[in-house]
Design a protein around this motif. Structure first.
Motif, PDB file in Angstrom:
ATOM      1  N   PRO A 257       0.810  -1.229   0.000  1.00  0.00           N
ATOM      2  CA  PRO A 257       0.000   0.000   0.000  1.00  0.00           C
ATOM      3  C   PRO A 257       0.837   1.271   0.000  1.00  0.00           C
ATOM      4  CG  PRO A 257      -0.866  -1.578   1.576  1.00  0.00           C
ATOM      5  CD  PRO A 257       0.458  -2.121   1.112  1.00  0.00           C
ATOM      6  N   ALA A 258       1.962   1.267   0.698  1.00  0.00           N
ATOM      7  CA  ALA A 258       2.814   2.463   0.738  1.00  0.00           C
ATOM      8  C   ALA A 258       3.380   2.752  -0.648  1.00  0.00           C
ATOM      9  CB  ALA A 258       3.942   2.281   1.749  1.00  0.00           C
ATOM     10  N   LEU A 259       3.794   1.701  -1.360  1.00  0.00           N
ATOM     11  CA  LEU A 259       4.301   1.876  -2.720  1.00  0.00           C
ATOM     12  C   LEU A 259       3.195   2.362  -3.642  1.00  0.00           C
ATOM     13  CD1 LEU A 259       6.520   1.568  -4.876  1.00  0.00           C
ATOM     14  CD2 LEU A 259       5.776  -0.817  -5.158  1.00  0.00           C
ATOM     15  N   ALA A 260       1.985   1.816  -3.480  1.00  0.00           N
ATOM     16  CA  ALA A 260       0.859   2.233  -4.321  1.00  0.00           C
ATOM     17  C   ALA A 260       0.556   3.717  -4.137  1.00  0.00           C
ATOM     18  CB  ALA A 260      -0.377   1.397  -3.989  1.00  0.00           C
ATOM     19  N   ALA A 261       0.551   4.164  -2.879  1.00  0.00           N
ATOM     20  CA  ALA A 261       0.297   5.583  -2.607  1.00  0.00           C
ATOM     21  C   ALA A 261       1.391   6.448  -3.220  1.00  0.00           C
ATOM     22  CB  ALA A 261       0.220   5.819  -1.098  1.00  0.00           C
TER      23      ALA A 261
ATOM     24  N   LEU B 175      -9.098   4.477 -11.774  1.00  0.00           N
ATOM     25  CA  LEU B 175      -8.725   4.646 -13.171  1.00  0.00           C
ATOM     26  C   LEU B 175      -7.216   4.532 -13.362  1.00  0.00           C
ATOM     27  CD1 LEU B 175     -11.080   7.617 -14.193  1.00  0.00           C
ATOM     28  CD2 LEU B 175     -11.239   5.246 -14.970  1.00  0.00           C
ATOM     29  N   LEU B 176      -6.460   5.060 -12.392  1.00  0.00           N
ATOM     30  CA  LEU B 176      -5.000   5.017 -12.490  1.00  0.00           C
ATOM     31  C   LEU B 176      -4.451   3.597 -12.373  1.00  0.00           C
ATOM     32  CD1 LEU B 176      -3.986   8.169 -10.419  1.00  0.00           C
ATOM     33  CD2 LEU B 176      -3.713   7.839 -12.879  1.00  0.00           C
ATOM     34  N   ASP B 177      -5.252   2.671 -11.861  1.00  0.00           N
ATOM     35  CA  ASP B 177      -4.816   1.282 -11.742  1.00  0.00           C
ATOM     36  C   ASP B 177      -5.271   0.418 -12.911  1.00  0.00           C
ATOM     37  OD1 ASP B 177      -3.468   1.575  -9.336  1.00  0.00           O
ATOM     38  OD2 ASP B 177      -5.274   1.256  -8.143  1.00  0.00           O
ATOM     39  N   SER B 178      -6.040   0.997 -13.842  1.00  0.00           N
ATOM     40  CA  SER B 178      -6.675   0.202 -14.890  1.00  0.00           C
ATOM     41  C   SER B 178      -5.989   0.366 -16.235  1.00  0.00           C
ATOM     42  CB  SER B 178      -8.160   0.592 -15.003  1.00  0.00           C
ATOM     43  OG  SER B 178      -8.779  -0.129 -16.037  1.00  0.00           O
ATOM     44  N   VAL B 179      -5.200  -0.626 -16.613  1.00  0.00           N
ATOM     45  CA  VAL B 179      -4.576  -0.601 -17.937  1.00  0.00           C
ATOM     46  C   VAL B 179      -5.610  -0.878 -19.018  1.00  0.00           C
ATOM     47  CG1 VAL B 179      -3.935  -3.059 -18.010  1.00  0.00           C
ATOM     48  CG2 VAL B 179      -2.522  -1.358 -19.186  1.00  0.00           C
ATOM     49  N   GLU B 180      -6.724  -1.557 -18.642  1.00  0.00           N
ATOM     50  CA  GLU B 180      -7.803  -1.817 -19.606  1.00  0.00           C
ATOM     51  C   GLU B 180      -8.441  -0.511 -20.070  1.00  0.00           C
ATOM     52  OE1 GLU B 180      -7.348  -5.381 -16.941  1.00  0.00           O
ATOM     53  OE2 GLU B 180      -7.586  -3.222 -16.629  1.00  0.00           O
ATOM     54  N   VAL B 181      -8.671   0.405 -19.126  1.00  0.00           N
ATOM     55  CA  VAL B 181      -9.244   1.713 -19.474  1.00  0.00           C
ATOM     56  C   VAL B 181      -8.308   2.462 -20.414  1.00  0.00           C
ATOM     57  CG1 VAL B 181      -9.891   3.983 -18.567  1.00  0.00           C
ATOM     58  CG2 VAL B 181     -10.632   1.914 -17.389  1.00  0.00           C
ATOM     59  N   VAL B 182      -7.017   2.414 -20.119  1.00  0.00           N
ATOM     60  CA  VAL B 182      -6.025   3.086 -20.958  1.00  0.00           C
ATOM     61  C   VAL B 182      -6.073   2.543 -22.381  1.00  0.00           C
ATOM     62  CG1 VAL B 182      -3.556   3.430 -21.357  1.00  0.00           C
ATOM     63  CG2 VAL B 182      -4.477   3.625 -19.048  1.00  0.00           C
ATOM     64  N   ALA B 183      -6.095   1.222 -22.524  1.00  0.00           N
ATOM     65  CA  ALA B 183      -6.076   0.601 -23.845  1.00  0.00           C
ATOM     66  C   ALA B 183      -7.300   1.012 -24.676  1.00  0.00           C
ATOM     67  CB  ALA B 183      -6.026  -0.919 -23.708  1.00  0.00           C
ATOM     68  N   VAL B 184      -8.473   0.964 -24.065  1.00  0.00           N
ATOM     69  CA  VAL B 184      -9.705   1.295 -24.791  1.00  0.00           C
ATOM     70  C   VAL B 184      -9.730   2.766 -25.194  1.00  0.00           C
ATOM     71  CG1 VAL B 184     -12.217   1.478 -24.598  1.00  0.00           C
ATOM     72  CG2 VAL B 184     -11.049  -0.562 -23.756  1.00  0.00           C
ATOM     73  N   THR B 185      -9.363   3.659 -24.273  1.00  0.00           N
ATOM     74  CA  THR B 185      -9.403   5.086 -24.595  1.00  0.00           C
ATOM     75  C   THR B 185      -8.324   5.474 -25.599  1.00  0.00           C
ATOM     76  OG1 THR B 185      -8.127   5.509 -22.562  1.00  0.00           O
ATOM     77  CG2 THR B 185     -10.511   5.845 -22.458  1.00  0.00           C
ATOM     78  N   LEU B 186      -7.193   4.764 -25.592  1.00  0.00           N
ATOM     79  CA  LEU B 186      -6.183   5.008 -26.624  1.00  0.00           C
ATOM     80  C   LEU B 186      -6.755   4.734 -28.008  1.00  0.00           C
ATOM     81  CD1 LEU B 186      -2.845   3.566 -25.131  1.00  0.00           C
ATOM     82  CD2 LEU B 186      -3.288   5.944 -25.775  1.00  0.00           C
TER      83      LEU B 186
ATOM     84  N   LEU C 254      -2.594  18.741  -4.384  1.00  0.00           N
ATOM     85  CA  LEU C 254      -3.556  17.841  -3.750  1.00  0.00           C
ATOM     86  C   LEU C 254      -2.915  16.496  -3.418  1.00  0.00           C
ATOM     87  CD1 LEU C 254      -6.840  18.479  -5.786  1.00  0.00           C
ATOM     88  CD2 LEU C 254      -6.388  19.060  -3.390  1.00  0.00           C
ATOM     89  N   ASP C 255      -2.113  15.978  -4.347  1.00  0.00           N
ATOM     90  CA  ASP C 255      -1.471  14.688  -4.112  1.00  0.00           C
ATOM     91  C   ASP C 255      -0.453  14.765  -2.989  1.00  0.00           C
ATOM     92  OD1 ASP C 255      -2.158  12.295  -5.879  1.00  0.00           O
ATOM     93  OD2 ASP C 255      -2.203  13.947  -7.296  1.00  0.00           O
ATOM     94  N   LEU C 256       0.280  15.863  -2.923  1.00  0.00           N
ATOM     95  CA  LEU C 256       1.237  16.023  -1.830  1.00  0.00           C
ATOM     96  C   LEU C 256       0.524  16.103  -0.487  1.00  0.00           C
ATOM     97  CD1 LEU C 256       3.813  18.539  -3.372  1.00  0.00           C
ATOM     98  CD2 LEU C 256       4.217  16.146  -2.752  1.00  0.00           C
TER      99      LEU C 256
ATOM    100  N   GLU D 187      -1.694  10.558   4.772  1.00  0.00           N
ATOM    101  CA  GLU D 187      -1.682   9.108   4.863  1.00  0.00           C
ATOM    102  C   GLU D 187      -0.477   8.625   5.678  1.00  0.00           C
ATOM    103  OE1 GLU D 187      -4.050   7.203   3.742  1.00  0.00           O
ATOM    104  OE2 GLU D 187      -5.184   8.812   2.760  1.00  0.00           O
ATOM    105  N   ASP D 188      -0.367   7.310   5.758  1.00  0.00           N
ATOM    106  CA  ASP D 188       0.785   6.704   6.418  1.00  0.00           C
ATOM    107  C   ASP D 188       2.059   7.197   5.734  1.00  0.00           C
ATOM    108  OD1 ASP D 188       2.668   5.159   7.584  1.00  0.00           O
ATOM    109  OD2 ASP D 188       1.751   3.230   7.122  1.00  0.00           O
ATOM    110  N   THR D 189       2.960   7.748   6.507  1.00  0.00           N
ATOM    111  CA  THR D 189       4.168   8.346   5.931  1.00  0.00           C
ATOM    112  C   THR D 189       5.270   7.317   5.680  1.00  0.00           C
ATOM    113  OG1 THR D 189       4.941   8.909   8.161  1.00  0.00           O
ATOM    114  CG2 THR D 189       3.718  10.608   6.946  1.00  0.00           C
TER     115      THR D 189
END
Length: 292
Positions: A44-48, A124-135, A216-218, A224-226
């Motif tokens: 989870p820390a890497l994902a964040a 959406l950022l985790d979905s390569v399927e969404v990326v492929a279709v929208t490309l 916002l992301d920062l 979150e967990d630091t």
């Protein structure tokens, strides 16, 4: 993330940020190919960190706009106004460039906050399927958009109405693979701007948009967990932003000239090829990861 993974993803970001091929989509593809996405599922820390990294290095690339167009960004309108002009009119006139950017970024602020709070953006950022279709879908559209919107006039400039409408088009880029660059340039062309003028305003509008997304992301990372805030990760953020800045600076001027001369067709073909390859791999049960 390793130094090599960081540099590869940052180079991809710098090359694609201003091209209508979706820089976010390409970074998601790269993360899958490098095996980063697979590791994120169990960490989870890497994902964040990676979610934030995706936006923060985009801002590094966007800063190249301020560097390349610094005369425009730091220029104040000093042309005279009628004597009876009120204070608000004088402010808008004096800081007209910044006012247009504010008008243009407002739709993205609203839609972006709603998408982020709902959790849709992270999904959406985790979905390569969404990326492929929208490309693919975006690529098909780009094969014809030059014919549809090829009516721009050199004397047409960005005003408040056009800036707001371009901002509405920009909201489509919340979908990875859609391309913020494509959405805003097409939005500008739909408002009667030439490809060059639409591309340049797209660059300008990216600065406040990505600045807001980065902030916002920062803030979210700080709440979150630091555990992500290791010395290594912070160095990767700085390295990735620096590499993306340099590569984007080199790529931007080439893109404006290419787009003005040749239009969107080649980018559309590229999108269709890349998106189709990914869809075929996914449908046949293959993983995109090159490393296990």
């Amino acid at each position: 993330m390793t130094i090599l993974e960081t540099v590869i993803i940052a180079i991809i970001e710098g090359l694609t940020e201003f091209l209508p091929v979706s820089s976010t989509g390409h970074m998601i593809i790269a993360q899958n190919l490098l095996g980063v996405s697979e590791r994120m599922q169990n960490d989870p820390a890497l994902a964040a960190f990676v979610h934030a990294f995706t936006f923060i290095i985009q801002f590094g690339a966007i800063l190249s706009v301020v560097c390349l167009y610094r005369k425009k960004f730091f220029k104040i309108n000093r042309t005279p106004l009628p004597q009876r002009a009120g204070m608000w009119q004088r402010l808008k006139h004096r800081y007209h460039f910044y006012w247009l950017l504010l008008v243009g970024v407002m739709p993205a602020v609203v839609i972006g906050l709603l998408a982020k709070k709902s959790g849709v953006l992270d999904w959406l950022l985790d979905s390569v399927e969404v990326v492929a279709v929208t490309l693919v879908l975006g690529g098909v559209f780009m094969l014809f958009c030059d014919r549809i919107f090829n009516n721009g006039k050199e004397n047409n400039s960005v005003n408040e109405r056009r800036a707001f409408n371009i901002g509405l088009f920009q909201c489509l880029s919340v979908i990875p693979g859609m391309s913020r660059s494509m959405a805003t340039i097409v939005g500008g062309m739909a408002q009667g701007l030439t490809r060059r003028n639409a591309a340049e305003f797209s660059f300008f509008l990216a600065v406040p948009t990505m600045a807001g997304a980065t902030l916002l992301d920062l803030l979210d990372l700080m709440k979150e967990d630091t555990a992500w805030a290791t010395e290594h990760n912070i160095m990767m953020l700085l390295l990735g932003s620096g590499v993306a800045f340099i590569v984007a600076l080199l790529a931007m001027k080439w893109f404006v000239g290419f787009l003005s001369k040749y239009g969107f067709k080649m980018f559309g073909i590229y999108r269709i090829i890349v998106g189709s390859i990914i869809i075929i791999l996914l449908l046949t049960g293959h993983s995109l990861a090159m490393v296990d």
